[in-house]
Design a protein around this motif. Structure first.
Motif, mmCIF file in Angstrom:
data_model
loop_
_atom_site.group_PDB
_atom_site.id
_atom_site.type_symbol
_atom_site.label_atom_id
_atom_site.label_comp_id
_atom_site.label_asym_id
_atom_site.label_seq_id
_atom_site.Cartn_x
_atom_site.Cartn_y
_atom_site.Cartn_z
ATOM 1 N N MET A 154 0.839 -1.188 0.000
ATOM 2 C CA MET A 154 0.000 0.000 0.000
ATOM 3 C C MET A 154 0.880 1.247 0.000
ATOM 4 N N ASP A 155 0.500 2.219 -0.823
ATOM 5 C CA ASP A 155 1.290 3.443 -0.904
ATOM 6 C C ASP A 155 0.717 4.583 -0.083
ATOM 7 N N PHE A 156 -0.564 4.511 0.244
ATOM 8 C CA PHE A 156 -1.141 5.558 1.089
ATOM 9 C C PHE A 156 -2.336 5.016 1.852
ATOM 10 N N ILE A 157 -2.639 5.686 2.960
ATOM 11 C CA ILE A 157 -3.849 5.427 3.735
ATOM 12 C C ILE A 157 -4.549 6.767 3.885
ATOM 13 N N ALA A 158 -5.709 6.907 3.268
ATOM 14 C CA ALA A 158 -6.452 8.166 3.290
ATOM 15 C C ALA A 158 -7.707 8.002 4.138
ATOM 16 N N VAL A 159 -7.949 8.956 5.022
ATOM 17 C CA VAL A 159 -9.067 8.879 5.952
ATOM 18 C C VAL A 159 -10.121 9.923 5.605
ATOM 19 N N LEU A 160 -11.346 9.466 5.373
ATOM 20 C CA LEU A 160 -12.486 10.357 5.190
ATOM 21 C C LEU A 160 -13.251 10.374 6.504
ATOM 22 N N GLU A 161 -13.313 11.539 7.132
ATOM 23 C CA GLU A 161 -13.898 11.650 8.464
ATOM 24 C C GLU A 161 -15.348 12.125 8.420
ATOM 25 N N TYR A 162 -15.963 12.089 9.591
ATOM 26 C CA TYR A 162 -17.366 12.468 9.777
ATOM 27 C C TYR A 162 -17.691 13.791 9.097
ATOM 28 N N GLU A 163 -16.805 14.775 9.280
ATOM 29 C CA GLU A 163 -17.070 16.122 8.774
ATOM 30 C C GLU A 163 -17.111 16.188 7.243
ATOM 31 N N GLN A 164 -16.518 15.205 6.561
ATOM 32 C CA GLN A 164 -16.397 15.252 5.102
ATOM 33 C C GLN A 164 -17.390 14.354 4.371
ATOM 34 N N LEU A 165 -17.893 13.340 5.055
ATOM 35 C CA LEU A 165 -18.654 12.304 4.362
ATOM 36 C C LEU A 165 -20.068 12.725 3.984
ATOM 37 N N ASP A 166 -20.512 13.892 4.440
ATOM 38 C CA ASP A 166 -21.812 14.409 4.042
ATOM 39 C C ASP A 166 -21.662 15.635 3.140
ATOM 40 N N ASN A 167 -20.435 15.850 2.675
ATOM 41 C CA ASN A 167 -20.109 17.027 1.866
ATOM 42 C C ASN A 167 -19.902 16.593 0.415
ATOM 43 N N GLY A 168 -20.924 16.801 -0.400
ATOM 44 C CA GLY A 168 -20.878 16.335 -1.784
ATOM 45 C C GLY A 168 -19.753 16.957 -2.596
ATOM 46 N N LEU A 169 -19.488 18.248 -2.386
ATOM 47 C CA LEU A 169 -18.422 18.918 -3.127
ATOM 48 C C LEU A 169 -17.066 18.321 -2.778
ATOM 49 N N PHE A 170 -16.838 18.081 -1.483
ATOM 50 C CA PHE A 170 -15.581 17.464 -1.067
ATOM 51 C C PHE A 170 -15.438 16.073 -1.677
ATOM 52 N N LEU A 171 -16.483 15.259 -1.588
ATOM 53 C CA LEU A 171 -16.387 13.877 -2.057
ATOM 54 C C LEU A 171 -16.131 13.815 -3.561
ATOM 55 N N THR A 172 -16.759 14.710 -4.309
ATOM 56 C CA THR A 172 -16.529 14.741 -5.760
ATOM 57 C C THR A 172 -15.084 15.128 -6.058
ATOM 58 N N ALA A 173 -14.570 16.140 -5.352
ATOM 59 C CA ALA A 173 -13.177 16.560 -5.543
ATOM 60 C C ALA A 173 -12.218 15.450 -5.151
ATOM 61 N N PHE A 174 -12.531 14.760 -4.067
ATOM 62 C CA PHE A 174 -11.675 13.653 -3.629
ATOM 63 C C PHE A 174 -11.670 12.538 -4.670
ATOM 64 N N ALA A 175 -12.843 12.184 -5.196
ATOM 65 C CA ALA A 175 -12.930 11.118 -6.201
ATOM 66 C C ALA A 175 -12.120 11.475 -7.444
ATOM 67 N N ARG A 176 -12.189 12.724 -7.862
ATOM 68 C CA ARG A 176 -11.412 13.161 -9.029
ATOM 69 C C ARG A 176 -9.918 13.046 -8.757
ATOM 70 N N SER A 177 -9.526 13.415 -7.555
ATOM 71 C CA SER A 177 -8.108 13.312 -7.200
ATOM 72 C C SER A 177 -7.666 11.862 -7.114
ATOM 73 N N LEU A 178 -8.524 11.017 -6.540
ATOM 74 C CA LEU A 178 -8.192 9.600 -6.420
ATOM 75 C C LEU A 178 -7.998 8.975 -7.797
ATOM 76 N N ALA A 179 -8.787 9.426 -8.765
ATOM 77 C CA ALA A 179 -8.671 8.893 -10.129
ATOM 78 C C ALA A 179 -7.328 9.236 -10.758
ATOM 79 N N LYS A 180 -6.691 10.298 -10.279
ATOM 80 C CA LYS A 180 -5.391 10.708 -10.818
ATOM 81 C C LYS A 180 -4.233 9.929 -10.210
ATOM 82 N N ARG A 181 -4.487 9.287 -9.091
ATOM 83 C CA ARG A 181 -3.406 8.582 -8.400
ATOM 84 C C ARG A 181 -3.036 7.305 -9.147
ATOM 85 N N LYS A 182 -1.758 7.112 -9.365
ATOM 86 C CA LYS A 182 -1.297 5.905 -10.054
ATOM 87 C C LYS A 182 -0.939 4.795 -9.068
ATOM 88 N N ASN A 183 -0.770 5.173 -7.811
ATOM 89 C CA ASN A 183 -0.419 4.165 -6.821
ATOM 90 C C ASN A 183 -1.666 3.639 -6.111
#
Length: 204
Positions: free
Chosen positions: A1-30
């Protein structure tokens, strides 16, 4: 594993954050592990008449499915599991046990999205585990330098100049801790990378 990313309570109901995170995750090659717990969805379930414990477990399970669907929309190959499944995470005599061979046997080319629900070896029921404890243990098992944690502050030009920060969570200055750090990490001594959803896609 190359990273461990934590999505916390404050972020999991935030649609804008989750969409931005998903886009960033798609860019990760690891390859990495994305951990999550519950969100404000728990409170909405309680308002329907569910008991808090049941609502929290239901919310976590539902969020696991939602995250997998969100990531699929971005073309991310991911496997979603709750921690109690296949006894990946279990609590045995108050000790958190992680079944590393089960994690390692999962397909190599996928992101892993794991909830913080562990199997209580006494009752056999799922119980939530503190995210800081879970991520710290996984960090040690996989020799990852730090746990990636995301700012609870709304993305802006201001925080782009402040983050990312690599530090021990409890060593952050008070103003940084209160402004950016999720509640579950404010008293943690875990080594973290504090960043934003957008910047995460640039940190391969």
């Amino acid at each position: 594993m190359d990273f461990i990313a934590v999505l916390e309570y404050e972020q999991l109901d935030n649609g804008l954050f989750l969409t931005a995170f998903a886009r960033s995750l798609a860019k990760r090659k690891n390859r990495g592990i994305v951990l999550h717990g519950d969100s404000e969805y728990t409170d909405r379930l309680i308002q329907t008449g569910m008991m808090r414990e049941d609502a929290r477990i239901r919310a976590i399970k539902d969020l696991n499915h939602r995250l997998i669907a969100l990531f699929a929309d971005q073309g991310i190959s991911a496997i979603g599991l709750n921690g109690y499944q296949k006894s990946i995470f279990s609590i045995h005599k108050d000790e958190l046990v992680i079944n590393k061979p089960v994690i390692d046997a999962l397909p190599d080319q996928t992101m892993l999205v794991l909830s913080n629900l562990a199997e209580n070896s006494g009752s056999g029921k799922p119980v939530p585990v503190a995210m800081s404890q879970l991520s710290e243990k996984l960090k040690g098992l996989y020799s990852v330098d730090e746990v990636t944690v995301f700012s609870i502050h709304e993305a802006s030009d201001v925080i782009k100049n402040e983050l990312p920060i690599r530090a021990l969570a409890n060593s952050l200055k008070d103003d940084v801790r209160s402004k950016h750090l999720p509640e579950g990490f404010k008293k943690s001594d875990t080594s973290i990378l504090l960043t934003t959803a957008d910047a995460f896609g640039l940190q391969d």
